[in-house]
Design a protein around this motif. Structure first.
Motif, PDB file in Angstrom:
ATOM      1  N   TRP A 241      47.735  20.351  22.275  1.00  0.00           N
ATOM      2  CA  TRP A 241      48.305  19.244  21.491  1.00  0.00           C
ATOM      3  C   TRP A 241      48.684  19.722  20.089  1.00  0.00           C
ATOM      4  CZ3 TRP A 241      46.637  16.816  16.983  1.00  0.00           C
ATOM      5  CH2 TRP A 241      47.309  15.645  16.644  1.00  0.00           C
ATOM      6  N   LEU A 242      47.864  20.570  19.491  1.00  0.00           N
ATOM      7  CA  LEU A 242      48.186  21.104  18.167  1.00  0.00           C
ATOM      8  C   LEU A 242      49.490  21.887  18.192  1.00  0.00           C
ATOM      9  CD1 LEU A 242      44.730  22.402  16.803  1.00  0.00           C
ATOM     10  CD2 LEU A 242      45.909  20.286  16.208  1.00  0.00           C
ATOM     11  N   LEU A 243      49.660  22.739  19.180  1.00  0.00           N
ATOM     12  CA  LEU A 243      50.870  23.546  19.260  1.00  0.00           C
ATOM     13  C   LEU A 243      52.105  22.676  19.455  1.00  0.00           C
ATOM     14  CD1 LEU A 243      49.677  26.568  21.453  1.00  0.00           C
ATOM     15  CD2 LEU A 243      50.249  26.595  19.024  1.00  0.00           C
ATOM     16  N   ILE A 244      51.976  21.638  20.263  1.00  0.00           N
ATOM     17  CA  ILE A 244      53.119  20.744  20.489  1.00  0.00           C
ATOM     18  C   ILE A 244      53.525  20.055  19.188  1.00  0.00           C
ATOM     19  CG2 ILE A 244      53.832  18.619  21.667  1.00  0.00           C
ATOM     20  CD1 ILE A 244      52.099  19.524  24.029  1.00  0.00           C
ATOM     21  N   GLN A 245      52.546  19.667  18.391  1.00  0.00           N
ATOM     22  CA  GLN A 245      52.861  19.032  17.102  1.00  0.00           C
ATOM     23  C   GLN A 245      53.396  20.041  16.083  1.00  0.00           C
ATOM     24  OE1 GLN A 245      52.700  15.693  17.065  1.00  0.00           O
ATOM     25  NE2 GLN A 245      51.973  15.935  19.182  1.00  0.00           N
ATOM     26  N   LEU A 246      52.935  21.276  16.147  1.00  0.00           N
ATOM     27  CA  LEU A 246      53.386  22.299  15.204  1.00  0.00           C
ATOM     28  C   LEU A 246      54.794  22.807  15.522  1.00  0.00           C
ATOM     29  CD1 LEU A 246      50.134  24.432  14.781  1.00  0.00           C
ATOM     30  CD2 LEU A 246      51.188  22.941  13.085  1.00  0.00           C
ATOM     31  N   HIS A 247      55.299  22.511  16.698  1.00  0.00           N
ATOM     32  CA  HIS A 247      56.635  22.969  17.070  1.00  0.00           C
ATOM     33  C   HIS A 247      57.687  22.490  16.075  1.00  0.00           C
ATOM     34  CE1 HIS A 247      59.875  24.192  19.802  1.00  0.00           C
ATOM     35  NE2 HIS A 247      60.443  23.036  19.529  1.00  0.00           N
ATOM     36  N   GLU A 248      57.538  21.281  15.576  1.00  0.00           N
ATOM     37  CA  GLU A 248      58.461  20.731  14.584  1.00  0.00           C
ATOM     38  C   GLU A 248      57.694  20.232  13.365  1.00  0.00           C
ATOM     39  OE1 GLU A 248      62.101  18.695  16.696  1.00  0.00           O
ATOM     40  OE2 GLU A 248      60.276  18.133  17.758  1.00  0.00           O
ATOM     41  N   SER A 249      56.721  21.021  12.951  1.00  0.00           N
ATOM     42  CA  SER A 249      55.844  20.597  11.863  1.00  0.00           C
ATOM     43  C   SER A 249      56.532  20.625  10.511  1.00  0.00           C
ATOM     44  CB  SER A 249      54.601  21.490  11.826  1.00  0.00           C
ATOM     45  OG  SER A 249      54.990  22.854  11.717  1.00  0.00           O
ATOM     46  N   VAL A 250      57.450  21.568  10.314  1.00  0.00           N
ATOM     47  CA  VAL A 250      58.180  21.687   9.053  1.00  0.00           C
ATOM     48  C   VAL A 250      59.504  20.954   9.197  1.00  0.00           C
ATOM     49  CG1 VAL A 250      59.234  23.286   7.414  1.00  0.00           C
ATOM     50  CG2 VAL A 250      57.095  23.897   8.559  1.00  0.00           C
TER      51      VAL A 250
END
Length: 500
Positions: free
Chosen positions: A145-154
């Motif tokens: 879940w963290l990686l999925i959210q970090l995909h477009e974090s910036v």
């Protein structure tokens, strides 16, 4: 309003279309016609309301402005593809969806590593085996879940490759050091192990179907490896990640089928004599500790695919109203529900059927063949292809010709075949591989979340990710040490160019 830019090491080229340039400029600098607070307001006339009702263009103009505002909002958040991304196999196609995500995740999440889970239970026992497997499952689902959210974090940036996200979080040099070797080692090691397990499985299947009538014409183990590699090389000629969605569906279906059949057959057969559920112990305390760590490494090795989740999500279009994280998370939840229904029965049922009689080399499938023989996924290569083609496209500033792409994939298949034949004992190193690759799954996502999202210090998310990230790094070191100690003390059958 900023546009999304694909994160890459090469410079992003400007879009040559002038109308998109105008739209992007408008999206980055709010237009005074679209922002009522940016211009001074005129005092209202008592006849302004009647004038609006009497003007026939008022309503169409308002609708036009609203439609333009929506259009700018959508276009301003669409992914602006770097031309190099359209040349690479992972981001070449952007028509992915939740179904494709589920197929890819399920295919990459279930593999031969599941067959080794009962082997970990022989050291951990019933209670600690189930507890360790459950904690590892929840932990890795959270880091997914963290990686999925970090995909477009910036804002304005998409990270479609694990290495790029690592470099953005830890810096270019440290990010490469931390992520490059584990991801490539995991991908390459998985491909080599798949050749060994796939060739051996084809051989077992052949003998099971033909029985004693085909032994005279049976192929050798190396020849079965060649059969498996040739079929894999043919499948690798599919151009990009989305094009193998059908292959992933077939792979996922067969993976679920063989997992279910393996544990059902094991449970339904009469248990062999001498089955014991007492945890296997050595003569020294250090040896026992290292055996436990090696068993935890086997469990960690069963959960892989984190090095692919960003790549899978990168095949989807993303807008401000429909971010790619939504369909990606839907696909992951569905696939991991099925994965849980495969891994837990495999571990529990396999251990119940054979106990500590499970062979150390081969796991549950070898046990099934050994005790009941008389009555009885291509995705991991895609990041390697993408990395090799990235080097070429960066130097040549153009796409790979078809003959070079084909040559790269044939060469990679031949290389992994050579390693699988030259070093057939590598499949005995599951604990070591799991320890080396564990930070990719359990530690790095937590630390990258802290570096990129910057949660408030001493908040719940800050504490949770720091604890899990630090624990994951410590556990990785311990697992590698335990695996090396186990190999050094108990030994493994080392035989070069002699696959069994």
């Amino acid at each position: 309003m900023s546009e999304l830019v694909e994160m890459n090491s090469s410079p992003v080229l400007a879009n040559p279309l002038s109308h998109l340039h105008i739209i992007q400029s408008a999206s980055s600098t709010p237009s005074p016609h679209l922002n009522e607070h940016s211009i001074p307001k005129t005092p209202k006339s008592p006849f302004s309301g009647a004038a609006r009702m009497m003007t026939p263009l008022a309503s169409p103009m308002k609708k036009a402005i609203a439609s333009m505002h929506t259009y700018l909002e959508e276009v301003g958040h669409l992914t602006k593809l770097d031309p190099q991304d359209s040349w690479l196999p992972i981001t070449e196609s952007r028509n992915g969806n939740a179904y494709y995500a589920a197929f890819h995740t399920l295919s990459s999440g279930i593999g031969f590593q599941a067959l080794l889970l009962p082997l970990a239970f022989t050291t951990l026992g019933w209670v600690w085996g189930i507890i360790s497997l459950s904690l590892a499952f929840v932990w890795q689902l959270y880091t997914l879940w963290l990686l999925i959210q970090l995909h477009e974090s910036v804002p304005g940036t998409r990270y479609s490759r694990y290495l790029r996200l690592s470099m953005a979080a830890f810096g270019e040099r440290l990010g490469k050091i931390l992520a490059l070797f584990p991801t490539l080692y995991l991908a390459g090691g998985t491909c080599v192990s798949l050749i060994m397990m796939g060739g051996s499985t084809l051989k077992i299947f052949f003998h099971t179907v033909c029985g004693t009538t085909c032994n005279a014409n049976s192929l050798s183990t190396v020849e079965w490896y060649i059969v498996f590699v040739c079929s894999a090389i043919i499948l690798t000629q599919l151009p990009n990640l989305n094009s193998i969605a059908g292959v992933s569906l077939i792979g996922a279906t067969t993976a679920v089928t063989y997992c279910t059949l393996t544990w059902v057959l094991s449970v339904s057969k009469i248990r062999p004599t001498g089955v014991s559920y007492e945890p296997v112990r050595t003569k020294s305390d250090v040896g026992n500790i290292c055996s436990v760590l090696n068993a935890l490494g086997i469990i960690a090795f069963a959960f892989r695919g984190h090095n692919l989740v960003l790549e899978i999500q990168g095949t989807m279009l993303s807008t401000v109203k429909n971010p790619s994280s939504v369909p990606m998370w839907k696909g992951v939840k569905f696939s991991y529900l099925i994965i849980a229904c495969c891994l837990f029965p495999m571990a529990v049922g396999g251990y119940w059927a054979y106990g500590n009689l499970i062979p150390a080399n081969g796991g549950l499938l070898s046990a099934l063949d050994e005790y009941h023989s008389n009555n009885t996924s291509r995705i991991y290569a895609m990041p390697a292809f993408d990395n090799l083609e990235f080097r070429y496209t960066s130097n040549k500033n153009g796409p790979c010709p078809w003959w070079l792409r084909t040559g790269i994939r044939v060469f990679y298949g031949c290389l992994t075949f050579f390693i699988s034949v030259a070093l057939p004992f590598l499949k005995s190193l599951a604990g070591l591989i799991g320890g080396i690759a564990l930070p990719v799954t359990l530690a790095y996502p937590c630390l990258m979340w802290i570096r990129i999202k910057k949660p408030q210090k001493f908040s719940s998310m800050w504490w949770l990710n720091w604890v899990l990230g630090s624990l994951g790094m410590i556990l990785s070191v311990l697992l590698v040490f335990g695996a090396i100690w186990t190999i050094a003390t108990q030994g493994i059958p080392i035989h070069f160019f002699k696959p069994e």
